[in-house]
Design an enzyme around this catalytic site. Sequence first.
Site, PDB file in Angstrom:
ATOM      1  N   ARG A   1       0.825  -1.224   0.000  1.00  0.00           N
ATOM      2  CA  ARG A   1       0.000   0.000   0.000  1.00  0.00           C
ATOM      3  C   ARG A   1       0.853   1.265   0.000  1.00  0.00           C
ATOM      4  O   ARG A   1       0.342   2.372   0.129  1.00  0.00           O
ATOM      5  CB  ARG A   1      -0.906   0.017   1.236  1.00  0.00           C
ATOM      6  CG  ARG A   1      -2.005  -1.016   1.199  1.00  0.00           C
ATOM      7  CD  ARG A   1      -2.800  -1.010   2.488  1.00  0.00           C
ATOM      8  NE  ARG A   1      -1.959  -1.358   3.633  1.00  0.00           N
ATOM      9  CZ  ARG A   1      -2.325  -1.231   4.905  1.00  0.00           C
ATOM     10  NH1 ARG A   1      -3.511  -0.751   5.204  1.00  0.00           N
ATOM     11  NH2 ARG A   1      -1.497  -1.578   5.879  1.00  0.00           N
TER      12      ARG A   1
ATOM     13  N   LYS B   1       4.978 -14.615  14.070  1.00  0.00           N
ATOM     14  CA  LYS B   1       4.245 -15.866  14.236  1.00  0.00           C
ATOM     15  C   LYS B   1       2.904 -15.762  13.523  1.00  0.00           C
ATOM     16  O   LYS B   1       2.452 -14.650  13.308  1.00  0.00           O
ATOM     17  CB  LYS B   1       4.044 -16.203  15.720  1.00  0.00           C
ATOM     18  CG  LYS B   1       3.472 -15.096  16.596  1.00  0.00           C
ATOM     19  CD  LYS B   1       2.112 -14.546  16.377  1.00  0.00           C
ATOM     20  CE  LYS B   1       0.960 -15.515  16.389  1.00  0.00           C
ATOM     21  NZ  LYS B   1      -0.357 -14.765  16.260  1.00  0.00           N
TER      22      LYS B   1
ATOM     23  N   ASP C   1      -4.894 -18.513  15.264  1.00  0.00           N
ATOM     24  CA  ASP C   1      -3.849 -17.481  15.129  1.00  0.00           C
ATOM     25  C   ASP C   1      -3.488 -16.920  16.510  1.00  0.00           C
ATOM     26  O   ASP C   1      -2.319 -16.954  16.890  1.00  0.00           O
ATOM     27  CB  ASP C   1      -4.293 -16.379  14.162  1.00  0.00           C
ATOM     28  CG  ASP C   1      -3.262 -15.259  14.080  1.00  0.00           C
ATOM     29  OD1 ASP C   1      -2.408 -15.289  13.179  1.00  0.00           O
ATOM     30  OD2 ASP C   1      -3.278 -14.360  14.956  1.00  0.00           O
TER      31      ASP C   1
HETATM   32  P1  NAP Z   1      -2.472  -7.381   8.707  1.00  0.00           P
HETATM   33  O1  NAP Z   1      -2.499  -6.037   9.317  1.00  0.00           O
HETATM   34  O2  NAP Z   1      -3.668  -7.894   8.022  1.00  0.00           O
HETATM   35  O3  NAP Z   1      -1.337  -7.594   7.638  1.00  0.00           O
HETATM   36  C1  NAP Z   1      -0.015  -7.231   7.735  1.00  0.00           C
HETATM   37  C2  NAP Z   1       0.458  -6.565   6.454  1.00  0.00           C
HETATM   38  O4  NAP Z   1       1.087  -7.524   5.614  1.00  0.00           O
HETATM   39  C3  NAP Z   1      -0.616  -5.952   5.567  1.00  0.00           C
HETATM   40  O5  NAP Z   1      -1.053  -4.736   6.069  1.00  0.00           O
HETATM   41  C4  NAP Z   1       0.147  -5.805   4.285  1.00  0.00           C
HETATM   42  O6  NAP Z   1       1.043  -4.720   4.446  1.00  0.00           O
HETATM   43  C5  NAP Z   1       0.990  -7.068   4.258  1.00  0.00           C
HETATM   44  N1  NAP Z   1       0.340  -8.116   3.480  1.00  0.00           N
HETATM   45  C6  NAP Z   1      -0.849  -8.696   3.705  1.00  0.00           C
HETATM   46  N2  NAP Z   1      -1.109  -9.625   2.783  1.00  0.00           N
HETATM   47  C7  NAP Z   1      -0.066  -9.624   1.944  1.00  0.00           C
HETATM   48  C8  NAP Z   1       0.247 -10.364   0.779  1.00  0.00           C
HETATM   49  N3  NAP Z   1      -0.563 -11.304   0.302  1.00  0.00           N
HETATM   50  N4  NAP Z   1       1.408 -10.098   0.162  1.00  0.00           N
HETATM   51  C9  NAP Z   1       2.236  -9.157   0.630  1.00  0.00           C
HETATM   52  N5  NAP Z   1       2.002  -8.430   1.753  1.00  0.00           N
HETATM   53  C10 NAP Z   1       0.862  -8.669   2.390  1.00  0.00           C
HETATM   54  O7  NAP Z   1      -2.026  -8.462   9.806  1.00  0.00           O
HETATM   55  P2  NAP Z   1      -1.358  -8.286  11.254  1.00  0.00           P
HETATM   56  O8  NAP Z   1      -2.414  -8.275  12.290  1.00  0.00           O
HETATM   57  O9  NAP Z   1      -0.347  -7.194  11.240  1.00  0.00           O
HETATM   58  O10 NAP Z   1      -0.666  -9.714  11.363  1.00  0.00           O
HETATM   59  C11 NAP Z   1       0.524 -10.013  10.660  1.00  0.00           C
HETATM   60  C12 NAP Z   1       1.207 -11.170  11.374  1.00  0.00           C
HETATM   61  O11 NAP Z   1       1.503 -10.743  12.716  1.00  0.00           O
HETATM   62  C13 NAP Z   1       0.310 -12.402  11.484  1.00  0.00           C
HETATM   63  O12 NAP Z   1       1.063 -13.547  11.265  1.00  0.00           O
HETATM   64  C14 NAP Z   1      -0.218 -12.326  12.903  1.00  0.00           C
HETATM   65  O13 NAP Z   1      -0.462 -13.598  13.473  1.00  0.00           O
HETATM   66  C15 NAP Z   1       0.949 -11.662  13.637  1.00  0.00           C
HETATM   67  N6  NAP Z   1       0.530 -10.939  14.846  1.00  0.00           N
HETATM   68  C16 NAP Z   1      -0.575 -10.139  14.825  1.00  0.00           C
HETATM   69  C17 NAP Z   1      -0.998  -9.524  16.008  1.00  0.00           C
HETATM   70  C18 NAP Z   1      -2.220  -8.621  16.056  1.00  0.00           C
HETATM   71  O14 NAP Z   1      -2.530  -8.127  17.145  1.00  0.00           O
HETATM   72  N7  NAP Z   1      -2.928  -8.385  14.969  1.00  0.00           N
HETATM   73  C19 NAP Z   1      -0.262  -9.715  17.191  1.00  0.00           C
HETATM   74  C20 NAP Z   1       0.901 -10.472  17.148  1.00  0.00           C
HETATM   75  C21 NAP Z   1       1.285 -11.084  15.961  1.00  0.00           C
HETATM   76  P3  NAP Z   1       1.144  -3.565   3.355  1.00  0.00           P
HETATM   77  O15 NAP Z   1      -0.246  -3.078   3.166  1.00  0.00           O
HETATM   78  O16 NAP Z   1       2.063  -2.607   3.977  1.00  0.00           O
HETATM   79  O17 NAP Z   1       1.687  -4.282   2.148  1.00  0.00           O
END
Ligand code: NAP
Length: 312
Positions: free
Chosen positions: A38, A91, A169
């Site tokens: 993005r 993770k 997750d």
């Molecule tokens: P998210 O906001 O949906 O996604 C992370 C970012 O990854 C998206 O904003 C996008 O970034 C990029 N992305 C998504 N799909 C993609 C694709 N197909 N190809 C390339 N880039 C892609 O998710 P999140 O909550 O941050 O979670 C990401 C990871 O962190 C997961 O594995 C989750 O288990 C872990 N995690 C999450 C949390 C939480 O509280 N949400 C806590 C601890 C760990 P751009 O738009 O910048 O490209």
Amino acid sequence: MAKQKIAVIGIGKISQDQHLPVIDASKDFELAATVSTRGLTHNGVPVFKTPGELYAAMPEIKLVSICTPPGIRHTYVREALAAGKDVMMEKPPTTTISELDDLIVHAKQAGRVLYQTWHSQYNACVDRAKAILAADGVKSARIDWRESVRKWHPGQDWVWEPGGFGVCDPGINAFSIFTKVMPFPVFVESAKLTFPSNRQTPVDVEMVFKSAEAHKPVLSGGFNWLEESGEIWTIRFETLKGDVLKLEGGGRTLRINEEVVLQHGDLEYSAMYDHFAGLLKKHESDVDAAPLRLMSDVFLMGARENGPAFEW
Ligand code: NAP
């Protein structure tokens, strides 16, 4: 020592909540670029649409932190290793065990550092519980991991797609603690996974575990993603001595027989980056596959039930 340049790949919720502020405050690392489909930057550093563009334009960046959903991680980590980068990744590491095994082999062959993070493991209460359970044994354990998907994954449709893990997750965070502190191996005896009728991943999971221990410890767990009253991230243990240990708040509070014996704030991500700095210094990888392995077994052993449809 000069700070090491690092790029963050995927500027989503967890990057913005944790990785970027922790790097900003780090004594070891300096954010040098982002990769964002993005086009999101941070503090005005250069931003690239793909990792390949980053590697071509800024070869001086030797470290990447991959914060995307797990579905793309195997491809991105392989690409980073092939480009000669040391890699830290969020993770769950990958969507399958085979992919994770492959990354371990490739990091070794490439001579690069691969660090698989499990943020919930970085709590002093977890280490204290592990030491107590090693000394006093486990008579029973119960995991209760309940939170709101709407709060923690707002609008993230990938969590409901195959490979998105659903409530597993966050549940895998519980497993990262459980597999770390248990003094003996545990196996999945049975599991019931409830799927919203219009989604591909579970919203609720109930599990029974077993072990090879002669005293037959009673082990179970439950995950739920529709808890709107606040987070319940608790693991309760009864030791063979008769004490009750409770890890609460995702591992930030330890109670023994209801009395708080240790409590601390959120230091998980800063501890993870400190650990990465240490691994880089020693040029060592750190990959713990146990939480993903146990979660895969839940899916292999799980009975499916259909629940009400889920809409954001
Ligand atoms: P998210 O906001 O949906 O996604 C992370 C970012 O990854 C998206 O904003 C996008 O970034 C990029 N992305 C998504 N799909 C993609 C694709 N197909 N190809 C390339 N880039 C892609 O998710 P999140 O909550 O941050 O979670 C990401 C990871 O962190 C997961 O594995 C989750 O288990 C872990 N995690 C999450 C949390 C939480 O509280 N949400 C806590 C601890 C760990 P751009 O738009 O910048 O490209």
